[in-house]
Design a protein around this motif. Sequence first.
Motif, short mmCIF file in Angstrom:
data_model
loop_
_atom_site.label_atom_id
_atom_site.label_comp_id
_atom_site.label_asym_id
_atom_site.label_seq_id
_atom_site.Cartn_x
_atom_site.Cartn_y
_atom_site.Cartn_z
N CYS A 331 0.58 -7.13 -0.92
CA CYS A 331 1.77 -6.29 -1.03
C CYS A 331 1.48 -4.86 -0.58
CB CYS A 331 2.28 -6.30 -2.48
SG CYS A 331 3.03 -7.86 -2.99
N TRP A 334 1.42 -4.95 3.15
CA TRP A 334 2.79 -5.14 3.65
C TRP A 334 3.56 -3.82 3.59
CZ3 TRP A 334 5.26 -9.50 5.65
CH2 TRP A 334 6.64 -9.37 5.83
N ALA A 335 3.43 -3.12 2.47
CA ALA A 335 4.14 -1.85 2.33
C ALA A 335 3.67 -0.84 3.36
CB ALA A 335 3.95 -1.29 0.92
N ASP A 339 6.46 -1.91 6.07
CA ASP A 339 7.47 -0.97 5.58
C ASP A 339 7.14 0.48 5.90
OD1 ASP A 339 8.92 -3.09 4.49
OD2 ASP A 339 7.80 -3.01 2.60
N THR A 421 -0.43 1.16 -7.54
CA THR A 421 0.93 0.67 -7.79
C THR A 421 1.86 1.80 -8.21
OG1 THR A 421 0.20 0.06 -10.02
CG2 THR A 421 0.26 -1.68 -8.37
N SER A 430 8.18 -5.51 -1.80
CA SER A 430 6.72 -5.59 -1.91
C SER A 430 6.21 -4.79 -3.10
CB SER A 430 6.07 -5.09 -0.62
OG SER A 430 6.45 -3.75 -0.35
N SER A 431 6.83 -3.65 -3.36
CA SER A 431 6.42 -2.83 -4.51
C SER A 431 6.75 -3.53 -5.82
CB SER A 431 7.12 -1.47 -4.46
OG SER A 431 6.78 -0.77 -3.28
N ALA A 434 4.27 -6.33 -6.41
CA ALA A 434 2.96 -5.80 -6.79
C ALA A 434 2.96 -5.30 -8.23
CB ALA A 434 2.56 -4.68 -5.84
#
Length: 559
Positions: A331, A334-335, A339, A421, A430-431, A434
């Motif tokens: 995640c 991905w972020a 993103d 986080t 994604s956040s 996570a």
Amino acid sequence: MRNSVSDQSFVMESDDEEHRLGGSEEEEEESDGSSSCGSPRVVEAAGGGHPSSYASQQWPQSYRQSMDIYSSVQSPSLSGFLGTPTLSRLSSSFLATSFRGKPPPEILKPLLPTAVPSTDSDDDHVVDARKSSHQYLPPSRKASSLFKIPEDQKPAGGGGGHEVGPYRQCSYTQGVMNGVNVLCGVGILSTPYAVRQGGWLGLVILAVLAVLAWYTGVLLRRCLDSKEGLETYPDIGHAAFGTPGRIVISIILYMELYACCIEYLILESDNLSKLFPNAHLTIWGLSLDAHVLFAILTTLVVMPTTWLRDLSCLSFISAGGVVASIVIVACLFWAGLVDHVGVNKSEGTALNLPGIPIAIGLYGYCYSGHGVFPNIYSSLKKSNQFNAVLFTCIALSTVLFAGAAVMGYIMFGETTESQFTLNMPPNLMSSKIAVWTTVTNPITKYALTMTPLALSLEELLPSNRQTYGNIIMLRSALVLSSLVVALSVPFFGLVMSLVGSLLTMFVAYILPCACFLAILRSTVTWDQIVLCVFIIVVGLCCAGVGTYSSLSKIIQNYQ
């Protein structure tokens, strides 16, 4: 295998009459050197005999079983969720039935079949074991393999004299999964913060600590193999430094587990208050903000899980910690990559000397699995695979640590918080994945982490006080005390650095070398002595400066 024995001697006899009479029938051995016997039966020996296990007499006797619960990937047994039939049948005392008699608990039933399947059809049934006035013998047929045959009782032909290790059931893959599950805990969340503290070059510390952690893990194995009856880290301390060594090492290990429970509560408080920043509660004129409220709520949720007699369900769920760590790191990537969240335009700090001590503690905390490594070793079906298993799980964990550290610091730079986080924007999927994964996993691990400490304290209770009600009160007090500490010192990264410096440096680096030199002093080579002394000196220096820096930072936060 180094098997535990009770205060009395026991003889393992085969159901085959020829085996009992010292017949010539031979047992097959595995290629890795482990052996099997027929369908054994436990009977009380007429002669005396002395226990060969270091754990049979000394506190803590429950360490082996409790750490197996904490570390092993097991299947749940919902039928015994509130108390297994075995426990109820043997005694009303939870502690006595679970560990005093040293049977393998129901929750320790392995996933795979035994290393060498027996050809005796009676192996599918429960053997008839007699209970003496001082011991509780488990009804399971595998109980016999917990006891060693006295030398004078072994069959003359050697046919029935082999022992079956009751724990040697894990394959290479299972051993790696158990190791990664232990290592990849909440420490992975603070690796970007460690880079912020020490700079990019601080990642060299992570690599060095990984290599040394593997080496000291191998030293623990050498210690276990050096003497009969050694199974756990406290046993190694006993063999090296006597009873004081056993007690000191046990206390350090339990303090480390207790500190981990405190970190769980701080983590839950921080992340849930990020998800629900406006949450608050006013009761009796006392206003509770989001941090305090969620710490209390988390405590109320996890407290009943510490009362359970059978933790197999939680153990099975918490084994998803490996998957959870991978999901959280995925995640984060991905972020950042998809993103384009918080990509830091500056190159960051190459080296920040004032922050190196904090970084050392944070990186050191990531390798705080040595208390469980002996259990993983003695659970392997092929013990000669341990070095490779240890190398693989440390290597995989280090890849995850380094990946999270690099990506997190690239994304957030000098604004990186103690848990990455907390930096991730709450509106992205994604956040959310996570954060919720981070929040869910510690809830399943809290009871498993607290149980070894609770069981060790329950051993110290008088036998007439070991009632289930008193045990619930003791465990509840432990949980509440961890809440008080978490609310008093709510600094996740600094507490982790303190634990990594003060405790993990001893558990993972200093004590394995010291025990190795003490136990094998007559056989060690000069290069091993030099390397061990070097690790001890470096560990002591890191422990000193890291502990001082962490405490100083905590005091500054109060001021």
